[in-house]
Motif scaffolding. Structure first.
Motif, short mmCIF file in Angstrom:
data_model
loop_
_atom_site.label_atom_id
_atom_site.label_comp_id
_atom_site.label_asym_id
_atom_site.label_seq_id
_atom_site.Cartn_x
_atom_site.Cartn_y
_atom_site.Cartn_z
N TRP A 193 -8.25 -8.64 6.44
CA TRP A 193 -8.88 -7.48 5.80
C TRP A 193 -7.82 -6.67 5.06
CZ3 TRP A 193 -12.73 -4.73 9.63
CH2 TRP A 193 -13.71 -5.64 10.05
N PRO A 194 -8.18 -6.01 3.98
CA PRO A 194 -7.23 -5.14 3.30
C PRO A 194 -6.77 -4.01 4.23
CG PRO A 194 -9.17 -5.52 1.94
CD PRO A 194 -9.48 -6.09 3.30
N ALA A 195 -5.50 -3.69 4.16
CA ALA A 195 -4.93 -2.65 5.03
C ALA A 195 -5.66 -1.32 4.93
CB ALA A 195 -3.45 -2.48 4.74
N PRO A 196 -6.07 -0.86 3.73
CA PRO A 196 -6.78 0.42 3.67
C PRO A 196 -8.11 0.40 4.44
CG PRO A 196 -5.98 -0.15 1.49
CD PRO A 196 -5.75 -1.35 2.38
N MET B 33 0.85 -1.17 0.00
CA MET B 33 0.00 0.00 0.00
C MET B 33 0.90 1.23 0.00
SD MET B 33 -2.79 1.34 2.82
CE MET B 33 -2.13 0.26 4.03
N THR C 103 -8.10 3.38 12.52
CA THR C 103 -7.39 4.62 12.78
C THR C 103 -8.24 5.83 12.45
OG1 THR C 103 -5.33 3.48 12.24
CG2 THR C 103 -5.26 5.88 12.29
N VAL D 25 -8.76 -1.43 7.16
CA VAL D 25 -8.43 -1.37 8.59
C VAL D 25 -8.04 0.05 8.97
CG1 VAL D 25 -6.88 -2.22 10.40
CG2 VAL D 25 -7.76 -3.80 8.66
N LEU D 26 -7.22 0.71 8.16
CA LEU D 26 -6.83 2.09 8.45
C LEU D 26 -8.04 3.01 8.45
CD1 LEU D 26 -3.53 2.45 6.42
CD2 LEU D 26 -3.79 2.54 8.91
N THR E 206 -8.42 -9.78 10.77
CA THR E 206 -7.43 -10.66 10.16
C THR E 206 -7.81 -10.92 8.70
OG1 THR E 206 -7.03 -11.72 12.27
CG2 THR E 206 -6.29 -12.90 10.32
N ALA F 208 -2.75 5.08 2.18
CA ALA F 208 -2.91 4.98 3.63
C ALA F 208 -3.42 6.30 4.21
CB ALA F 208 -1.58 4.59 4.28
#
Length: 117
Positions: A55-58, A1, A65, A60-61, A53, A6
């Motif tokens: 999940w795509p990082a974007p 990513m 966050t 989760v962010l 667990t 992000a």
């Protein structure tokens, strides 16, 4: 990513979380709205941490966050508790602090228990 993706995910989620916190404060009043935002955000973040667990990082962010980070605002909590205390409104300060901290911890424990961890 990429760093830009992000940052965009966090910014988009932060916009949503901040507006939700503002809406709760308008609807319930500053103290109760902030306490509810902290409780809901604590439960949501716990659920995300337990279930994210794979999940795509974007995503989760954006959710963890961004939305939860802006919805739960410890700096606003500190400012509201301080301002109430300076004004001698000790009961208000205690309710806001207790509701946010106690309610947030209870939300984490209940969510953790409900999701089977």
């Amino acid at each position: 990513m990429t760093p830009w993706l992000a940052a965009l995910a966090v910014a988009a989620g932060g916009a949503v979380g901040a507006v939700l916190r503002w809406a709760l404060a308008r609807w319930l009043g500053e103290g109760a709205g902030l306490a509810l935002a902290n409780v809901v955000g604590s439960a949501a973040l716990t659920a995300i941490v337990l279930r994210a667990t794979g999940w795509p990082a974007p995503v989760v962010l954006l959710l963890a966050t961004g939305v939860c980070g802006a919805l739960t605002s410890w700096s606003t909590l500190a400012a509201q508790v301080w301002w109430a205390a300076v004004q001698g409104r000790w009961r208000v300060a205690a309710r806001v602090l207790g509701g946010s901290l106690g309610g947030g911890l209870a939300a984490v424990l209940l969510t953790w228990s409900a999701l089977g961890r």
